[in-house]
Structures are given as C-alpha cells and as structure tokens.
Design a protein around this motif. Structure first.
Motif, PDB file in Angstrom:
ATOM      1  N   ALA A  65      -7.951 -51.884 -32.931  1.00  0.00           N
ATOM      2  CA  ALA A  65      -9.238 -51.689 -31.738  1.00  0.00           C
ATOM      3  C   ALA A  65      -8.737 -51.329 -30.731  1.00  0.00           C
ATOM      4  N   LEU A  66      -7.191 -51.949 -29.995  1.00  0.00           N
ATOM      5  CA  LEU A  66      -6.734 -51.137 -28.182  1.00  0.00           C
ATOM      6  C   LEU A  66      -6.162 -50.504 -29.091  1.00  0.00           C
ATOM      7  N   SER A  67      -5.104 -50.706 -30.511  1.00  0.00           N
ATOM      8  CA  SER A  67      -4.539 -49.666 -30.945  1.00  0.00           C
ATOM      9  C   SER A  67      -4.393 -48.557 -31.158  1.00  0.00           C
ATOM     10  N   ASP A  68      -6.348 -48.606 -31.955  1.00  0.00           N
ATOM     11  CA  ASP A  68      -6.569 -46.967 -31.947  1.00  0.00           C
ATOM     12  C   ASP A  68      -6.588 -46.424 -30.578  1.00  0.00           C
ATOM     13  N   LEU A  69      -7.935 -46.848 -28.923  1.00  0.00           N
ATOM     14  CA  LEU A  69      -7.927 -46.333 -28.117  1.00  0.00           C
ATOM     15  C   LEU A  69      -6.429 -45.824 -27.184  1.00  0.00           C
ATOM     16  N   SER A  70      -5.765 -46.960 -27.803  1.00  0.00           N
ATOM     17  CA  SER A  70      -3.922 -46.497 -27.344  1.00  0.00           C
ATOM     18  C   SER A  70      -3.838 -44.783 -27.933  1.00  0.00           C
ATOM     19  N   ARG A  71      -3.835 -44.790 -29.239  1.00  0.00           N
ATOM     20  CA  ARG A  71      -3.615 -43.351 -29.472  1.00  0.00           C
ATOM     21  C   ARG A  71      -4.369 -42.581 -28.954  1.00  0.00           C
ATOM     22  N   GLN A  72      -5.958 -42.744 -28.838  1.00  0.00           N
ATOM     23  CA  GLN A  72      -6.426 -41.716 -28.151  1.00  0.00           C
ATOM     24  C   GLN A  72      -5.793 -41.518 -26.693  1.00  0.00           C
ATOM     25  N   LEU A  73      -5.584 -42.332 -26.140  1.00  0.00           N
ATOM     26  CA  LEU A  73      -5.433 -42.216 -24.910  1.00  0.00           C
ATOM     27  C   LEU A  73      -4.285 -41.155 -24.794  1.00  0.00           C
ATOM     28  N   ARG A  74      -3.990 -41.545 -25.477  1.00  0.00           N
ATOM     29  CA  ARG A  74      -2.184 -40.676 -25.890  1.00  0.00           C
ATOM     30  C   ARG A  74      -2.146 -39.206 -26.509  1.00  0.00           C
ATOM     31  N   GLN A  75      -3.264 -39.160 -26.749  1.00  0.00           N
ATOM     32  CA  GLN A  75      -3.290 -37.638 -27.389  1.00  0.00           C
ATOM     33  C   GLN A  75      -4.168 -36.738 -25.654  1.00  0.00           C
ATOM     34  N   VAL A  76      -5.216 -37.409 -25.368  1.00  0.00           N
ATOM     35  CA  VAL A  76      -5.476 -37.179 -24.458  1.00  0.00           C
ATOM     36  C   VAL A  76      -5.132 -36.404 -23.412  1.00  0.00           C
ATOM     37  N   ALA A  77      -3.698 -37.575 -23.215  1.00  0.00           N
ATOM     38  CA  ALA A  77      -2.931 -36.937 -22.205  1.00  0.00           C
ATOM     39  C   ALA A  77      -1.905 -36.078 -22.945  1.00  0.00           C
ATOM     40  N   ALA A  78      -1.371 -35.958 -23.487  1.00  0.00           N
ATOM     41  CA  ALA A  78      -0.320 -35.040 -24.360  1.00  0.00           C
ATOM     42  C   ALA A  78      -1.449 -33.641 -24.301  1.00  0.00           C
ATOM     43  N   GLU A  79      -2.362 -33.144 -24.847  1.00  0.00           N
ATOM     44  CA  GLU A  79      -3.436 -32.097 -24.314  1.00  0.00           C
ATOM     45  C   GLU A  79      -3.126 -31.401 -22.780  1.00  0.00           C
ATOM     46  N   ASP A  80      -3.484 -32.907 -21.723  1.00  0.00           N
ATOM     47  CA  ASP A  80      -3.803 -32.308 -20.473  1.00  0.00           C
ATOM     48  C   ASP A  80      -2.062 -31.862 -20.513  1.00  0.00           C
ATOM     49  N   ILE A  81      -0.991 -32.099 -21.517  1.00  0.00           N
ATOM     50  CA  ILE A  81      -0.087 -31.655 -20.670  1.00  0.00           C
ATOM     51  C   ILE A  81       0.206 -30.469 -20.531  1.00  0.00           C
ATOM     52  N   ASN A  82      -0.319 -30.352 -22.371  1.00  0.00           N
ATOM     53  CA  ASN A  82       0.278 -29.385 -22.007  1.00  0.00           C
ATOM     54  C   ASN A  82      -1.010 -28.196 -21.403  1.00  0.00           C
ATOM     55  N   ASP A  83      -1.790 -28.526 -21.303  1.00  0.00           N
ATOM     56  CA  ASP A  83      -3.217 -27.277 -20.199  1.00  0.00           C
ATOM     57  C   ASP A  83      -2.254 -27.642 -18.422  1.00  0.00           C
ATOM     58  N   ASN A  84      -1.559 -28.436 -18.029  1.00  0.00           N
ATOM     59  CA  ASN A  84      -0.891 -28.113 -16.837  1.00  0.00           C
ATOM     60  C   ASN A  84       0.201 -27.538 -17.394  1.00  0.00           C
ATOM     61  N   THR A  85       1.248 -27.662 -17.775  1.00  0.00           N
ATOM     62  CA  THR A  85       2.632 -26.613 -18.195  1.00  0.00           C
ATOM     63  C   THR A  85       2.216 -25.861 -18.819  1.00  0.00           C
ATOM     64  N   GLY A  86       1.641 -25.302 -20.188  1.00  0.00           N
ATOM     65  CA  GLY A  86       2.036 -25.390 -20.937  1.00  0.00           C
ATOM     66  C   GLY A  86       2.891 -24.940 -21.960  1.00  0.00           C
ATOM     67  N   THR A  87       3.495 -26.383 -21.762  1.00  0.00           N
ATOM     68  CA  THR A  87       4.404 -27.150 -22.742  1.00  0.00           C
ATOM     69  C   THR A  87       4.685 -28.686 -23.008  1.00  0.00           C
ATOM     70  N   PRO A  88       4.082 -28.139 -24.699  1.00  0.00           N
ATOM     71  CA  PRO A  88       3.795 -29.405 -25.723  1.00  0.00           C
ATOM     72  C   PRO A  88       4.470 -30.674 -25.401  1.00  0.00           C
ATOM     73  N   TRP A  89       3.894 -31.534 -25.299  1.00  0.00           N
ATOM     74  CA  TRP A  89       4.433 -32.513 -25.168  1.00  0.00           C
ATOM     75  C   TRP A  89       4.914 -33.550 -26.198  1.00  0.00           C
ATOM     76  N   ARG A  90       6.015 -33.835 -26.164  1.00  0.00           N
ATOM     77  CA  ARG A  90       6.459 -34.455 -27.315  1.00  0.00           C
ATOM     78  C   ARG A  90       7.329 -35.957 -26.842  1.00  0.00           C
ATOM     79  N   PRO A  91       6.798 -36.568 -27.964  1.00  0.00           N
ATOM     80  CA  PRO A  91       6.536 -37.981 -26.898  1.00  0.00           C
ATOM     81  C   PRO A  91       8.717 -38.458 -28.051  1.00  0.00           C
ATOM     82  N   THR A  92       8.599 -39.166 -26.977  1.00  0.00           N
ATOM     83  CA  THR A  92       9.990 -39.453 -27.122  1.00  0.00           C
ATOM     84  C   THR A  92      10.187 -40.880 -27.177  1.00  0.00           C
TER      85      THR A  92
END
Length: 92
Positions: A65-92
């Motif tokens: 369940a924590l892993s699922d929550l972590s995945r969702q938080l990363r998705q929200v962060a990626a969307e926020d990065i894209n919305d605020n910078t116009g650049t898609p986030w790419r995990p490293t």
C-alpha cells in the motif's frame, strides 16, 4: 528561512480468513495542506501451507500500500513539475 511540515499517514489493516487461507488488505492515506488526498492499497495472501503469522501478511500488505501511495505521489510531483516549468519530469 527554515520551514517544517508534518505529513501524517493513516494506515488501516483488515484480515479475512477462509479455512487455512487468509487475505490481508491495507489502505494508507495522506492529506496534504491544500486538501489533496491520496490513498494507496495493498494486499497479501497466506497460502494454506504457510504458517499462521498474521504480522507477515500485515507487513506485506502495508508495504504494498505504501508503494502504491509512493507511486501516486511521484505522479502528482511529475504533474506539478510539468505545470510549473513546462518541462516533463523524467525520473533518473
């Protein structure tokens, strides 16, 4: 400037027994300051031949369940990065 925030994660665990088999479900949730709520879900199954140690099912279900929550938080962060910078986030 130093800022500290506390995020509380709520964990609910439920177990169902069917004869020698058992299933354990976990739901974890977090609510951000802006009201955004996310919930992660996980499940574990006990094989009928396994020893009856409920803590193991709880640990597995909660970790999933924590892993699922972590995945969702990363998705929200990626969307926020894209919305605020116009650049898609790419995990490293």
């Amino acid at each position: 400037m130093h800022t500290t925030k506390r995020w509380n994660v709520d964990v609910v665990v439920s177990e169902e027994n069917e004869g020698e088999a058992a299933r354990t479900w976990a739901e974890v949730g977090v609510v951000a300051d802006d009201g955004t709520a996310l919930r992660g879900h996980g499940m574990a199954r006990k094989h009928p031949m396994d020893m009856d140690v409920p803590e193991i099912g709880e640990e597995l279900a909660v970790s999933r369940a924590l892993s699922d929550l972590s995945r969702q938080l990363r998705q929200v962060a990626a969307e926020d990065i894209n919305d605020n910078t116009g650049t898609p986030w790419r995990p490293t």
